[in-house]
Design a protein around this motif. Structure first.
Motif, PDB file in Angstrom:
ATOM      1  N   MET A   1     -37.710 -25.111 -12.160  1.00 61.74           N
ATOM      2  CA  MET A   1     -37.407 -26.075 -11.106  1.00 61.74           C
ATOM      3  C   MET A   1     -37.035 -27.418 -11.713  1.00 61.74           C
ATOM      4  O   MET A   1     -36.107 -28.084 -11.272  1.00 61.74           O
ATOM      5  CB  MET A   1     -38.616 -26.259 -10.189  1.00 61.74           C
TER       6      MET A   1
ATOM      7  N   PHE B   1     -38.971 -19.397  -9.087  1.00 65.25           N
ATOM      8  CA  PHE B   1     -39.597 -20.609  -8.574  1.00 65.25           C
ATOM      9  C   PHE B   1     -40.961 -20.265  -7.989  1.00 65.25           C
ATOM     10  O   PHE B   1     -41.127 -19.201  -7.407  1.00 65.25           O
ATOM     11  CB  PHE B   1     -38.753 -21.226  -7.450  1.00 65.25           C
TER      12      PHE B   1
ATOM     13  N   TRP C   1     -33.704 -31.320   6.551  1.00 58.54           N
ATOM     14  CA  TRP C   1     -35.034 -30.997   6.024  1.00 58.54           C
ATOM     15  C   TRP C   1     -36.114 -31.357   7.039  1.00 58.54           C
ATOM     16  O   TRP C   1     -37.077 -30.607   7.259  1.00 58.54           O
ATOM     17  CB  TRP C   1     -35.258 -31.754   4.713  1.00 58.54           C
TER      18      TRP C   1
ATOM     19  N   PHE D   1     -33.337 -30.101  -4.542  1.00 60.12           N
ATOM     20  CA  PHE D   1     -32.282 -30.169  -5.557  1.00 60.12           C
ATOM     21  C   PHE D   1     -31.061 -30.922  -5.055  1.00 60.12           C
ATOM     22  O   PHE D   1     -30.186 -31.273  -5.832  1.00 60.12           O
ATOM     23  CB  PHE D   1     -31.861 -28.764  -6.003  1.00 60.12           C
TER      24      PHE D   1
ATOM     25  N   SER E   1     -29.437 -31.443 -11.668  1.00 56.08           N
ATOM     26  CA  SER E   1     -28.841 -31.931 -10.430  1.00 56.08           C
ATOM     27  C   SER E   1     -28.754 -33.455 -10.437  1.00 56.08           C
ATOM     28  O   SER E   1     -27.742 -34.030 -10.031  1.00 56.08           O
ATOM     29  CB  SER E   1     -29.664 -31.451  -9.234  1.00 56.08           C
TER      30      SER E   1
ATOM     31  N   GLY F   1     -30.138 -23.200  -7.570  1.00 59.13           N
ATOM     32  CA  GLY F   1     -31.042 -23.729  -6.558  1.00 59.13           C
ATOM     33  C   GLY F   1     -31.173 -22.821  -5.366  1.00 59.13           C
ATOM     34  O   GLY F   1     -32.246 -22.707  -4.768  1.00 59.13           O
ATOM     35  N   ILE F   2     -30.068 -22.165  -4.996  1.00 56.36           N
ATOM     36  CA  ILE F   2     -30.130 -21.296  -3.827  1.00 56.36           C
ATOM     37  C   ILE F   2     -30.460 -19.860  -4.229  1.00 56.36           C
ATOM     38  O   ILE F   2     -31.167 -19.149  -3.514  1.00 56.36           O
ATOM     39  CB  ILE F   2     -28.797 -21.378  -3.037  1.00 56.36           C
TER      40      ILE F   2
ATOM     41  N   GLU G   1     -39.334 -21.953   1.422  1.00 53.89           N
ATOM     42  CA  GLU G   1     -37.935 -21.917   0.980  1.00 53.89           C
ATOM     43  C   GLU G   1     -37.244 -23.262   1.151  1.00 53.89           C
ATOM     44  O   GLU G   1     -36.235 -23.537   0.527  1.00 53.89           O
ATOM     45  CB  GLU G   1     -37.167 -20.846   1.767  1.00 53.89           C
ATOM     46  N   LYS G   2     -37.832 -24.113   2.034  1.00 56.02           N
ATOM     47  CA  LYS G   2     -37.210 -25.419   2.277  1.00 56.02           C
ATOM     48  C   LYS G   2     -37.268 -26.307   1.056  1.00 56.02           C
ATOM     49  O   LYS G   2     -36.560 -27.296   0.969  1.00 56.02           O
ATOM     50  CB  LYS G   2     -37.912 -26.100   3.459  1.00 56.02           C
TER      51      LYS G   2
ATOM     52  N   ARG H   1     -36.052 -25.850  -1.638  1.00 55.95           N
ATOM     53  CA  ARG H   1     -34.768 -25.844  -2.344  1.00 55.95           C
ATOM     54  C   ARG H   1     -33.949 -27.096  -2.056  1.00 55.95           C
ATOM     55  O   ARG H   1     -33.090 -27.475  -2.842  1.00 55.95           O
ATOM     56  CB  ARG H   1     -33.954 -24.615  -1.955  1.00 55.95           C
ATOM     57  N   ASN H   2     -34.199 -27.711  -0.898  1.00 51.24           N
ATOM     58  CA  ASN H   2     -33.441 -28.895  -0.528  1.00 51.24           C
ATOM     59  C   ASN H   2     -33.682 -30.044  -1.501  1.00 51.24           C
ATOM     60  O   ASN H   2     -32.869 -30.945  -1.625  1.00 51.24           O
ATOM     61  CB  ASN H   2     -33.839 -29.326   0.892  1.00 51.24           C
TER      62      ASN H   2
ATOM     63  N   MET I   1     -38.010 -17.049  -4.935  1.00 51.42           N
ATOM     64  CA  MET I   1     -39.317 -17.697  -4.945  1.00 51.42           C
ATOM     65  C   MET I   1     -40.381 -16.620  -4.873  1.00 51.42           C
ATOM     66  O   MET I   1     -40.299 -15.731  -4.038  1.00 51.42           O
ATOM     67  CB  MET I   1     -39.460 -18.607  -3.740  1.00 51.42           C
TER      68      MET I   1
END
Lengths: 234, 224
Positions: free
Chosen positions: A198, A35, A105, A49, A205, A20-21, A43-44, A46-47, A25
């Motif tokens: 994704m 991604f 977030w 997940f 997750s 995830g991190i 990039e946000k 990713r949160n 992207m």
């Protein structure tokens, strides 16, 4: 069996954190191991997940707690009350985590940690409900009475939750997807244009946090059983 | 069915009779409303504040007066030790129904008094659509009273009754409060009656759901 739970959730969540991190992207065309770059989220994204699976595990924990509460009222067996309170305790931890990840977030997407968006109001109320649930439990000494009254309260509070999740966001405009102002209007479930990779990370997750919940719950339940036995031996 | 209707009517009569004997709850609630109203009047002074503030404070007063008055129906039974008598002579459903009606009447009376005092005291608080305003007060206070009744039954069995009640009730009552405040704001803004219709739907469905669950759970709470 317990080792299997622990190992599986450790492996899956480690994979989710790394993938995830770590996965880059890219804008435009993306391969399977990349991604897509979603405008507005960037990039946000990713949160998703972490925030959404934790919120899902919270829901699961509270629903389990309510179901065991109903079971207690039907069968009057203290075992169900122990299960109910263990699940509520884990749910409380997960709920705080969902609030924190959501607030982070919100800070970077909407500008502030807390905006009193309908969804933020509802998770705040959820924290208040289970805070009140534990206060109620501590105000009653006798085991049977405590189990009965707290399961009754968790059912009453539980039936108000659909009003927060499905009704209030429709009535009040908000920022969270699924609010009255949201043009996709798909409801509380996020409709993101997720790519294949994704989806793989997202669903692993979900599975990982679900297993984590069950493992934490079984540890808490065994601890509560021992505590209850020690108390009744006195 | 008829037996439940009759016995719950007698429970209601008994509640009203024992209330009129001392008039404690009624007087205390009236004084509570007067005190909080005067606090608001003093703190506002001659300031002009947005009308949303008035709508919010109106429901704050109604909420806290409900919190201080509505738990008494069950707490006094425990204090006087009359719970067992009621359990013996009548079914738990009729106890709940009678006390529910009593709480609805009490809460609606207090709500009406508060609203009328509001309309008289604050010149800035002008209601444009009275149909929305009165219907919101009615539905809101019925919802508050019905949710408070079952929670009062729970609180009456716990140890620290006074502080516990608002803590337990607030999260459950938030949907009613938010919707009622929203509909009150609409009535002040002069919205059409059908604009407030979704709010009324929420209030009515919430009240029905809460009352249905109350009847399912009350037996467990009421009998030790």
């Amino acid at each position: 069996m317990h080792y299997l739970f622990k190992a599986a959730s450790a492996v899956i969540i480690t994979f989710v954190i790394i993938a995830g991190i770590g996965i880059p992207m890219v804008q435009g065309n993306h391969g399977f191991f990349e991604f897509p770059f979603i405008p507005g989220l960037e990039e946000k994204a990713r949160n998703i997940f972490f925030h959404v699976p934790i919120a899902w595990a919270t829901t699961l924990a509270f629903i389990m707690s309510m179901i065991y509460g109903i079971q207690y009222l039907r069968k009057q067996d203290i075992e169900y009350d122990l299960r109910s309170v263990s699940s509520a305790g884990i749910g409380m931890i997960l709920c705080v985590l969902a609030t924190v990840t959501g607030a982070v977030w919100a800070k970077f997407n909407w500008g502030a940690f807390w905006n009193w968006d309908p969804r933020e109001v509802s998770i705040f109320i959820l924290l208040l409900i289970y805070g009140a649930y534990f206060v109620l439990r501590s105000a009653i000494d006798e085991d049977g009475k405590r189990a009965k009254l707290s399961s009754a309260y968790s059912i009453i509070a539980g039936i108000t939750v659909p009003f927060f999740i499905f009704v209030m966001p429709r009535l009040m405009g908000g920022l969270h997807p699924g609010s009255a102002g949201d043009e996709s209007g798909k409801g509380p479930v996020l409709e993101l244009k997720m790519s294949g990779m994704m989806l793989v990370v997202f669903f692993s997750s979900l599975i990982g946090f679900t297993i984590l919940y069950f493992w934490m719950y079984s540890v808490k339940l065994r601890a509560n059983r021992i505590e209850h036995q020690l108390k009744s031996q006195e | 069915m008829r037996a439940i209707g009759l016995s719950s009517y007698y429970v209601l009569v008994k509640e009203i009779a024992s209330e009129l004997r001392t008039r404690y709850a009624l007087n205390a609630l009236l004084m509570f409303v007067v005190t909080t109203l005067s606090v608001i009047v003093f703190s506002l002074g001659s300031e002009h504040v947005p009308y949303e503030i008035y709508c919010g404070t109106l429901w704050v007063i109604i909420f806290f007066s409900a919190m201080s008055g509505l738990s008494r129906t069950f707490v006094t039974e425990e204090e006087r030790g009359t719970t067992l008598l009621l359990q013996l002579i009548t079914s738990s459903n009729s106890v709940l129904l009678g006390k529910l009606f009593y709480n609805v009447i009490l809460n609606f009376a207090i709500t009406l008094i508060t609203a009328i005092a509001y309309l008289i005291l604050f010149n800035d608080f002008v209601v444009r659509t009275y149909s929305i305003f009165w219907l919101t007060l009615l539905l809101g206070s019925v919802g508050l009273a019905s949710a408070s009744t079952i929670l009062a039954a729970i609180v009456a069995k716990a140890n620290s009754k006074g502080t516990l009640f608002p803590v337990l009730a607030f999260p459950v009552l938030v949907p009613i409060l938010l919707t009622a405040i929203k509909a009150t704001i609409l009535s002040v803004e002069g919205g059409m009656f059908n604009e407030a219709f979704p709010d009324f739907q929420v209030l009515i469905s919430f009240t029905i759901v809460i009352i249905a669950v109350s009847f399912l759970l009350f037996d467990f709470v009421w009998k030790d």
